[in-house]
Design an enzyme around this catalytic site. Structure first.
Site, PDB file in Angstrom:
ATOM      1  N   CYS A 337      21.821   2.985   2.307  1.00 19.94           N
ATOM      2  CA  CYS A 337      22.983   2.288   1.758  1.00 19.94           C
ATOM      3  C   CYS A 337      24.266   2.856   2.352  1.00 19.94           C
ATOM      4  CB  CYS A 337      23.026   2.430   0.235  1.00 19.94           C
ATOM      5  SG  CYS A 337      21.687   1.597  -0.621  1.00 19.94           S
ATOM      6  N   GLU A 543       2.635 -30.477 -11.022  1.00 16.33           N
ATOM      7  CA  GLU A 543       1.679 -29.892 -11.963  1.00 16.33           C
ATOM      8  C   GLU A 543       0.338 -29.635 -11.288  1.00 16.33           C
ATOM      9  OE1 GLU A 543       0.832 -28.084 -14.185  1.00 16.33           O
ATOM     10  OE2 GLU A 543       0.937 -29.118 -16.128  1.00 16.33           O
ATOM     11  N   HIS A 611       6.410 -27.921 -14.917  1.00 17.75           N
ATOM     12  CA  HIS A 611       5.265 -28.304 -15.742  1.00 17.75           C
ATOM     13  C   HIS A 611       4.624 -27.034 -16.286  1.00 17.75           C
ATOM     14  CE1 HIS A 611       5.546 -32.395 -13.976  1.00 17.75           C
ATOM     15  NE2 HIS A 611       5.919 -31.717 -12.897  1.00 17.75           N
TER      16      HIS A 611
END
Length: 680
Positions: A337, A543, A611
């Site tokens: 970092c 689905e 779904h």
């Protein structure tokens, strides 16, 4: 001319047969000679003597019987064809090779009752291959299958396909965040994986945390580092953050007077020989637990979460792994970092972690920075040593802004590298819900592509109203958090801000994704009519396909196909619906893999109108559910779930549809549960 042909037909046919037999004998004889066998003896009967290798390696002469349809009839027993075929039988019997000859097929019987001898599992090499020397091709649970791995997971003997992931990096570089994401992704794909955190065991060894009497005694700590939603599924347990140590004795790691060892920055000074010895011992003991998991407990990926910031430590780990099992794959992942905002967020996280909890934040910050400097004094990034020793590694810089790959081998390493490219820490919300009530829902039918009912259309209206309200509310709250944020944080402030300047909050887009089925598309109709939302239909969100059971009810399946009904009830996760296009949950996981990567990649808000099976699978990924819970997760119509990614995990909320007021109300302390209906 026709008469001449007819008169000589039988003679010509006989000559052709003789020539064909001679040609076959010649070819087979050449094959026998090329095998370096001693000259075959002629056989005048239907048996021939052949060496048989026993289990202890000794040769025992045993007669082999001619198999009907594969060896010559008695009339040709003394011919050259018989000699060649008998010699060929010796080759097959002695070396146990499978031989599929066009000549054998030409002599094979075509009678319906001809016996078929199935092949016997054997070893064609000089030794029994206990492990594979190289990583095999893809293992995808539910999508690949073999005798050694019927479920598609990595087989125990495929040791080279398994992976030891060794994290590398200075403190506060997001290593633990990466390990949790990687482990969650691999587990969601049904690869057995586990994190082994050296820091947790170091705290136990040093007396900072009391050793639990059992793996389940210690529960999740309520700190930002571990506040991802806890899942309790009908009798399940919280996952312990700290595994019970098996090699260290707590009494040997105190200061003699029973007081815990000092864990300040001095403990991490490379010149502190006593502390260095303890930290090295903890690292090796943790590594041993990881190797036991991979080699003895069916694990596929073990992640060693520690700094491992010196070449000495990494060399020690590699040598230890190779001494235990040289064929195991090793992958280094280093987090680097440079972004100051990212470092600030990570440091805030550390200040509220177990080493500094409830301590003065200003003093804690100073001590933590001193700890980092101690590590920096001996830190050597991945590179020269790993490349010289042909080791694979990934360097991830500023959470995916730059990624360096070296010598990646195996499908797991490649998949992890691809997954890491999707990371971002942008503040956003992810909403998941099922479509509104459909005609088939009312009739309890599976699958289909029916329209919404009037009630279902009202659900879409309420959903648009509520999401629009929450979108505006989120923006106000986010700006307030940024305005109140201080560094170092105030005592008790356990919510680090996102490590971004958040300049684009006002312009943040909002995506709405549906399946291509009418009930999902129609639920999004009010969003589609609003220019502030981008609506897109995805086939991969369709689905689960029920095959020949599409349009049937579970009661009809139970009555007409009781065996299939029972198979599904016993193992819903692995069950595949019969018939063309039939799917199971593992197939849904496989086709949603790219979608999950896209969800991780985008920085926009997102609403998924899916779904039941799709929502279950996506919820399982974000909530880190076990494979036993995915297919039974209760996701009824009318539930709306909100997931907000954070630098430390996720915030999770659930809302219930209020049909009377066309609104949603939050369910306090909601915990995902198993469905009570076995048919769902």
């Amino acid at each position: 001319m026709p008469g001449a042909i007819l008169n000589h037909g039988p003679t010509s046919t006989k000559d052709l047969g003789r020539k064909r037999a001679q040609s076959q004998a010649s070819d087979l004889a050449k094959l026998v000679m090329s095998s370096n066998l001693p000259p075959p003896s002629t056989a005048a009967s239907s048996t021939a003597s052949s060496p048989k290798i026993s289990a202890d390696g000794e040769n025992n002469s045993q007669p082999i019987k001619h198999v009907d349809g594969l060896l010559p009839p008695p009339a040709l027993a003394n011919g050259s064809l018989a000699t060649a075929l008998n010699s060929l039988g010796e080759i097959i019997k002695r070396d146990r090779i499978a031989f599929d000859s066009p000549f054998a097929l030409s002599n094979a019987s075509t009678a319906p009752g001809s016996p078929r001898i199935p092949p016997v599992r054997q070893n064609s090499g000089t030794q029994t291959p206990r492990v594979r020397p190289h990583a095999t091709t893809l293992n995808i649970p539910g999508m690949t299958r073999s005798k050694v791995s019927p479920d598609g997971r990595i087989a125990p003997r495929d040791v080279a396909a398994k992976l030891v992931i060794i994290m590398v990096g200075l403190p506060a570089r997001g290593k633990s965040y990466l390990t949790k994401k990687i482990q969650r992704y691999l587990s969601w794909q049904q690869h057995n994986s586990r994190i082994f955190n050296v820091g947790n065991r170091r705290r136990i060894a040093a007396g900072v945390i009391h050793k639990p009497s059992s793996p389940h005694q210690l529960k999740k700590t309520e700190t930002p580092e571990h506040t991802a939603a806890t899942i309790l599924l009908n009798g399940g347990h919280d996952k312990p953050d700290i595994d019970e140590p098996t090699k260290l004795d707590l009494d040997d790691t105190t200061q003699g007077n029973g007081e815990p060892i000092d864990q300040s920055a001095k403990f991490f000074d490379p010149n502190n020989e006593e502390a260095a010895k303890l930290r090295e011992q903890v690292a090796i003991d943790t590594l041993d637990e990881l190797l036991d998991y991979l080699l003895l407990q069916g694990g596929a990926v073990g992640i060693l979460d520690a700094t491992n910031s010196t070449v000495h430590r990494r060399q020690l780990i590699v040598e230890h792994v190779k001494a235990r099992e040289p064929k195991l794959g090793i992958l280094f992942i280093e987090s680097i970092c440079h972004d100051e905002n990212l470092l600030e967020a990570n440091m805030r996280l550390k200040l509220s972690g177990p080493d500094y909890r409830d301590k003065d934040p200003v003093k804690s910050l100073a001590d933590f920075k001193a700890r980092v400097k101690a590590y920096e004094s001996a830190y050597v990034p991945l590179g020269e040593w790993e490349e010289k020793n042909d080791l694979q590694y990934i360097q991830m810089i500023d959470v995916g802004r730059k990624i360096v790959n070296h010598r990646l081998t195996g499908f797991l390493s490649g998949g992890i590298a691809s997954y890491l490219t999707t990371f971002n820490l942008s503040p956003r919300q992810i909403w998941i819900t099922r479509h509104g009530m459909s005609v088939d829902n009312q009739q309890l039918k599976l699958g289909g592509d029916s329209d919404l009912t009037e009630q279902g259309h009202y659900y879409g209206l309420a959903l648009h109203r509520f999401i629009t309200h929450k979108r505006k509310e989120w923006l106000v709250n986010q700006k307030n958090k940024i305005a109140r944020a201080t560094f170092p944080p105030q005592r008790g402030d356990h919510t680090p801000p996102y490590p971004e300047l958040n300049k684009e909050l006002d312009e943040k887009n909002f995506c709405v994704w549906t399946s291509m089925l009418k009930r999902s598309v129609q639920t999004a109709e009010y969003f589609d009519a609003d220019d502030d939302y981008d609506v897109k239909a995805w086939e991969m969100l369709n689905e689960l396909n029920a095959g020949i059971f599409e349009g049937m009810t579970y009661e009809q399946i139970a009555a007409n196909y009781p065996e299939e009904y029972e198979k599904r009830r016993k193992d819903k996760l692995s069950y595949i619906y019969p018939g063309l296009g039939g799917e199971g949950y593992l197939q849904v996981i496989s086709r949603l893999k790219d979608m999950v990567r896209e969800i991780e990649r985008i920085t926009d808000h997102l609403l998924i109108i899916g779904h039941r099976s799709v929502c279950r699978v996506l919820m399982a990924y974000f909530m880190d559910l076990t494979r036993d819970d995915i297919a039974d997760l209760d996701v009824p119509l009318g539930m709306l779930f909100a997931i907000e990614p954070k630098p430390y995990g996720i915030d999770f909320h659930a809302y219930q549809y209020d049909e009377e007021n066309l609104w949603f109300t939050e369910v306090p302390n909601y915990k995902p549960q198993k469905t009570v209906n076995i048919n769902n």
